[in-house]
Design a protein around this motif. Sequence first.
Motif, PDB file in Angstrom:
ATOM      1  N   SER A   1      46.903 -21.175  10.380  1.00 45.67           N
ATOM      2  CA  SER A   1      47.197 -21.501   9.023  1.00 45.67           C
ATOM      3  C   SER A   1      45.894 -22.138   8.397  1.00 45.67           C
ATOM      4  O   SER A   1      45.698 -22.804   6.967  1.00 45.67           O
ATOM      5  CB  SER A   1      48.642 -22.773   9.316  1.00 45.67           C
ATOM      6  OG  SER A   1      48.868 -21.884   9.400  1.00 45.67           O
TER       7      SER A   1
ATOM      8  N   GLY B   1      42.445 -19.366   7.541  1.00 45.50           N
ATOM      9  CA  GLY B   1      43.620 -18.279   5.863  1.00 45.50           C
ATOM     10  C   GLY B   1      44.839 -18.183   5.607  1.00 45.50           C
ATOM     11  O   GLY B   1      45.547 -17.167   5.044  1.00 45.50           O
ATOM     12  N   MET B   2      45.764 -18.385   7.190  1.00 40.39           N
ATOM     13  CA  MET B   2      47.413 -17.593   6.978  1.00 40.39           C
ATOM     14  C   MET B   2      47.596 -18.800   7.038  1.00 40.39           C
ATOM     15  O   MET B   2      48.986 -18.236   6.950  1.00 40.39           O
ATOM     16  CB  MET B   2      46.975 -17.103   8.105  1.00 40.39           C
ATOM     17  CG  MET B   2      46.220 -15.537   8.247  1.00 40.39           C
ATOM     18  SD  MET B   2      45.659 -14.723   9.741  1.00 40.39           S
ATOM     19  CE  MET B   2      47.720 -14.547   9.836  1.00 40.39           C
ATOM     20  N   ALA B   3      48.194 -20.320   6.665  1.00 42.71           N
ATOM     21  CA  ALA B   3      49.356 -20.924   6.242  1.00 42.71           C
ATOM     22  C   ALA B   3      50.896 -20.350   5.669  1.00 42.71           C
ATOM     23  O   ALA B   3      51.458 -20.438   6.089  1.00 42.71           O
ATOM     24  CB  ALA B   3      48.732 -22.197   5.124  1.00 42.71           C
ATOM     25  N   GLY B   4      50.705 -19.333   4.757  1.00 46.67           N
ATOM     26  CA  GLY B   4      52.012 -18.837   4.060  1.00 46.67           C
ATOM     27  C   GLY B   4      51.897 -17.629   4.857  1.00 46.67           C
ATOM     28  O   GLY B   4      53.405 -17.300   4.686  1.00 46.67           O
ATOM     29  N   ALA B   5      51.376 -17.297   6.427  1.00 50.53           N
ATOM     30  CA  ALA B   5      51.890 -16.257   7.066  1.00 50.53           C
ATOM     31  C   ALA B   5      52.960 -16.904   7.911  1.00 50.53           C
ATOM     32  O   ALA B   5      53.687 -15.648   8.590  1.00 50.53           O
ATOM     33  CB  ALA B   5      51.070 -15.530   7.377  1.00 50.53           C
TER      34      ALA B   5
ATOM     35  N   SER C   1      48.408 -16.067   0.668  1.00 44.93           N
ATOM     36  CA  SER C   1      48.877 -15.990   1.674  1.00 44.93           C
ATOM     37  C   SER C   1      48.234 -17.402   3.041  1.00 44.93           C
ATOM     38  O   SER C   1      48.324 -18.405   3.450  1.00 44.93           O
ATOM     39  CB  SER C   1      49.090 -15.441   2.857  1.00 44.93           C
ATOM     40  OG  SER C   1      47.380 -14.428   3.193  1.00 44.93           O
TER      41      SER C   1
ATOM     42  N   ALA D   1      47.516 -19.849   0.812  1.00 49.50           N
ATOM     43  CA  ALA D   1      48.468 -21.521   0.579  1.00 49.50           C
ATOM     44  C   ALA D   1      49.892 -20.969   1.395  1.00 49.50           C
ATOM     45  O   ALA D   1      50.890 -19.903   1.852  1.00 49.50           O
ATOM     46  CB  ALA D   1      48.449 -21.466  -0.555  1.00 49.50           C
TER      47      ALA D   1
ATOM     48  N   ARG E   1      55.205 -17.357   2.762  1.00 50.29           N
ATOM     49  CA  ARG E   1      55.175 -16.284   1.405  1.00 50.29           C
ATOM     50  C   ARG E   1      55.580 -15.346   0.889  1.00 50.29           C
ATOM     51  O   ARG E   1      56.332 -14.630   0.312  1.00 50.29           O
ATOM     52  CB  ARG E   1      53.793 -16.982   0.806  1.00 50.29           C
ATOM     53  CG  ARG E   1      52.791 -17.832   0.932  1.00 50.29           C
ATOM     54  CD  ARG E   1      51.739 -17.524  -0.027  1.00 50.29           C
ATOM     55  NE  ARG E   1      51.738 -17.839  -1.736  1.00 50.29           N
ATOM     56  CZ  ARG E   1      51.569 -18.885  -2.156  1.00 50.29           C
ATOM     57  NH1 ARG E   1      52.274 -20.296  -1.788  1.00 50.29           N
ATOM     58  NH2 ARG E   1      51.288 -18.716  -3.399  1.00 50.29           N
ATOM     59  N   MET E   2      55.258 -14.143   2.039  1.00 54.74           N
ATOM     60  CA  MET E   2      55.853 -13.100   1.861  1.00 54.74           C
ATOM     61  C   MET E   2      57.520 -12.686   1.896  1.00 54.74           C
ATOM     62  O   MET E   2      58.066 -11.944   1.034  1.00 54.74           O
ATOM     63  CB  MET E   2      55.191 -12.253   3.462  1.00 54.74           C
ATOM     64  CG  MET E   2      53.846 -11.784   2.834  1.00 54.74           C
ATOM     65  SD  MET E   2      52.403 -11.613   4.301  1.00 54.74           S
ATOM     66  CE  MET E   2      51.936 -12.832   5.105  1.00 54.74           C
TER      67      MET E   2
END
Lengths: 364, 364
Positions: free
Chosen positions: A220, A224-228, B58, B60, B254-255
């Motif tokens: 995260s 840079g993959m916090a949203g994943a 992603s 965020a 997010r996805m």
Amino acid sequence: MSLTALARSLPSTVPFVGPEALERRTGRPFKARLGANESVFGPSPAVVDAMAAAARDSWAYGDPEHFEVKAAIAAHHGVGPENVAVGEGIDGLLGLLVRLTVEPGDKVVTSLGAYPTFNYHVVGHGGVLDFVPYRADDHEDPEALAERAAALHPKLLYFANPDNPTGTWHEGAAVQRLIEATPEETILVLDEAYADFAPGSALPPLVPFRPNVLRFRTFSKAHGMAGARIGYVLGAPETLVHFDKVRNHFGLSRMAQAGAIAALADKAYLRETVARVAQARETLAAIALDAGLRPLPSATNFVAMDCGGDGAHARAILDGVISRGVFIRMPGQPPLDRMIRVTVGRPEELALFAEALSASLRDR
Amino acid sequence: MSLTALARSLPSTVPFVGPEALERRTGRPFKARLGANESVFGPSPAVVDAMAAAARDSWAYGDPEHFEVKAAIAAHHGVGPENVAVGEGIDGLLGLLVRLTVEPGDKVVTSLGAYPTFNYHVVGHGGVLDFVPYRADDHEDPEALAERAAALHPKLLYFANPDNPTGTWHEGAAVQRLIEATPEETILVLDEAYADFAPGSALPPLVPFRPNVLRFRTFSKAHGMAGARIGYVLGAPETLVHFDKVRNHFGLSRMAQAGAIAALADKAYLRETVARVAQARETLAAIALDAGLRPLPSATNFVAMDCGGDGAHARAILDGVISRGVFIRMPGQPPLDRMIRVTVGRPEELALFAEALSASLRDR
């Protein structure tokens, strides 16, 4: 609803209010999102491609055994796949660990003002938190934590290195002393979410793994993959095996697994991100100094800034920054609530912050 | 590791072995993946696009309040957002519900041979399962379940409609009678993962919501998003609010959120998928009859086929199909283990299954 006695006692809560909720409240989108220690530099283009490809395959469940992503993580750290457990972010893994170990009334030691989501999980399982204050220099206090653990023999001892929300860090030798001082029946929860940003000297060696030390890492932050939603824990196989008793086996998306593998393969991008973060940290520190705030040293992707007053003072400064369209956060717990906490950004985002900060200070 | 007494008692387990694990064991990829009730027809192209776009964002965290996806789900069902809670698939939400309600020793009623992952969660929280046999016609037995619930006043009563693993279903009127017969202090867990495939008459009205009825839905089946991990539960706000006490707030990617919104917007694609599934079900039934097996009626995306013998007989047929590169599953629990369970596929995949099945039967 016939809740358990424990569930009846819990508040309905969100440990962190998301920036989206603030945006809905004000009706205005933020111009810069520098509050959640996300990586504005984003994931590697290779990660975006891998996740987009996985989107097409997302009719199928992800591998519940996480075979390939565990292999990639193990290779990255030079350990075996049996030393890796993967989950829905560090938050998800912390929740599983607390569930495995904490019964109502069990003691857990952490620092006063450290990660609220860990506390949320402990309280959610009926654990009793015991708090050790930060040192006067705004570092966690490993000696005092060790002492407290020796006295209480808690189920869990939480220590973040580098630390959130202060950004400060300890050298690996100090962490190693904490590892060695942790009672055998206590698990040391070593939250290393920001490890990728830290100097190598801040991280004690991974091996040999001890059964009572777990090291939590994430995609995260630097990746840079916090949203994943993917994080992992490194540890001894005889400890990690217990996660299989309580996990949501199909909980990890195909996209997260594919993205993580691509992220580990793109080492150049990670190095570049870490360098950009280090540079942006310098800029943030300069902005703080210019504004008369004291930036704390940081080995993370954010800078805590001591506003030199009490919580109300920092809160007013924070509100002024937020009302100008720049999302930042601050610690909620005295005495750390003298600070505001600003995630690094691109130069234009940092300029927006600098402007919002000085306007906010002018209002005071 | 100082586990809780409960955690010590639990086995380390994977409720379902993934096809990837079988592929690794044999060293050969499956030619057709028809075992996990995934949608081989995939998500809508609009969903793939939305998820690919979300991959770029992603860096965020996803909105922890799920505001937009809840609004979209609410609009889809003509209910309020306060009637919706969203989570990491039905599995994740079931886990949270069990945690909220089940203390060691608490009773939970379900059908003998129904969803193993629900049972995994109940056992994982120390609950005691009470099993009601399926009817002789391989339908769940709502009358017997209601009787058992009236006698035991369990914390939870599980009922899947349409059912997995049989594919059979009950009319909405029968479900409504079960709803009305459920004791006030029992929560009826209505697992409607396959609702999109069912005739409208199989679903009792959503409103008025009762505090003790929760209806679980998913994007994993008809929407073809199993690998994205998103499901939801519809219910009364005073019941759903408790999920905020125990959930992993940033657990939804997010996805997944973006994909779900796009899926609900593409109603034509959903209709098309449901029609393709219905047609493929007919083909599967014909394949079963041709092979001398008895296909059960199904309102899902799979067909259970009664092999006319015992568990060992069905297992041998299943092994023969799997060894020929076609992944299918079978129920583990007698008497349902007379059956094999085959997910619908494209014509070419169904042809592969037909071939593998007749070869497997020839071997007997």
